[in-house]
Write an enzyme that holds these catalytic residues in place. Structure first.
Site, PDB file in Angstrom:
ATOM      1  CG  ASP A   9       2.669   1.056 -10.312  1.00  0.00           C
ATOM      2  OD1 ASP A   9       3.276   1.482  -9.307  1.00  0.00           O
ATOM      3  OD2 ASP A   9       2.789  -0.111 -10.714  1.00  0.00           O
ATOM      4  CG  ASP A  11       8.599  -0.514  -9.349  1.00  0.00           C
ATOM      5  OD1 ASP A  11       9.761  -0.584  -9.765  1.00  0.00           O
ATOM      6  OD2 ASP A  11       8.274   0.118  -8.330  1.00  0.00           O
ATOM      7  CB  SER A 108       5.808   4.165  -6.993  1.00  0.00           C
ATOM      8  OG  SER A 108       6.761   3.127  -7.091  1.00  0.00           O
ATOM      9  CE  LYS A 141       0.643   1.114  -5.737  1.00  0.00           C
ATOM     10  NZ  LYS A 141       1.228   1.161  -7.087  1.00  0.00           N
ATOM     11  CG  ASP A 166       2.213  -3.546 -13.230  1.00  0.00           C
ATOM     12  OD1 ASP A 166       3.011  -4.488 -13.130  1.00  0.00           O
ATOM     13  OD2 ASP A 166       2.174  -2.625 -12.397  1.00  0.00           O
TER      14      ASP A 166
END
Length: 222
Positions: A9, A11, A108, A141, A166
């Protein structure tokens, strides 16, 4: 099961961008007469460009189209990144280390323009075999669409990919795609307990993203 690809990912994993996104979006909403709600940032994490722009324009501001909001916010983010990319410690080293181990992908929620800008500024764009923005798939997502697309572009079955994530929605997305997931939680934006439980390994920082860690991962958790 050995991994044949590693998918990062962006960010919150390679760059500490969530505070920047929150600051820019919050200011944009305020400047346009909207109201920022307590759960707004949590809800936005993982959304595609169309999804978060529509939410800001319709639910928080009212009367603005997703295109108008996206154009304004992305322009402000581009200006911020042009000044400084909020690189997380060990990010470039982790990318270079894992690129020597297996082909790399990136999935992303950032728009394509920002993905290309950031990877170019970090000097690692050539290390990624495939990069996908969730604005290029049907759903952001926690839907698995972005991860499934990057696996397809790399010609690697999703269960043979390991994702590094994250956020709650990111963890759910990679897991739903069938990938094993390494979580690298951000203290200011911790994932929900049920999402974190989907991870095969929880890392304290990017220094733990190593070939040895990937090789030791157990099977994907149900």
């Amino acid at each position: 099961m050995p991994a044949r690809a590693v998918v990062f990912d962006l960010d919150g994993v390679l760059i500490d961008s969530e505070p920047v996104w929150e600051e820019v979006r919050r200011a944009y909403v305020a400047d346009h007469g909207g109201e920022w709600r307590p759960d707004t940032q949590r809800r936005l994490m993982g959304m595609s460009t169309v999804e978060w722009a529509d939410y800001l324009g319709t639910d928080l501001i009212g009367g603005m189209t997703a295109d108008e909001v996206a154009y304004g916010v992305i322009d402000l983010m581009t200006q911020r990144y042009a000044q400084k990319v909020p690189l997380l410690p060990g990010a470039v080293e982790a990318v270079r280390r894992m690129a020597e181990y297996a082909p790399l992908g990136l999935a992303s929620s950032s728009p394509r323009a920002l993905i290309d800008l950031v990877l170019g500024r970090l000097g690692v764009e050539s290390l990624f075999r495939a990069t996908v923005s969730t604005e290029e798939v049907d759903a952001g997502k926690p839907a698995p669409d972005g991860y499934l697309m990057v696996a397809a572009q790399m010609d690697v079955p999703a269960p043979l990919c390991v994702a590094v994530e994250d956020s709650s929605n990111g963890l759910r997305s990679a897991h739903a795609a069938g990938m094993r997931v390494i979580a690298v939680p951000r203290p200011n934006y911790p994932p929900a307990a049920d999402a974190l439980a989907l991870a095969s390994y929880v890392a304290g920082d990017l220094a733990e993203i190593t070939p040895e860690t990937v090789d030791a991962l157990p099977e994907q958790r149900p």
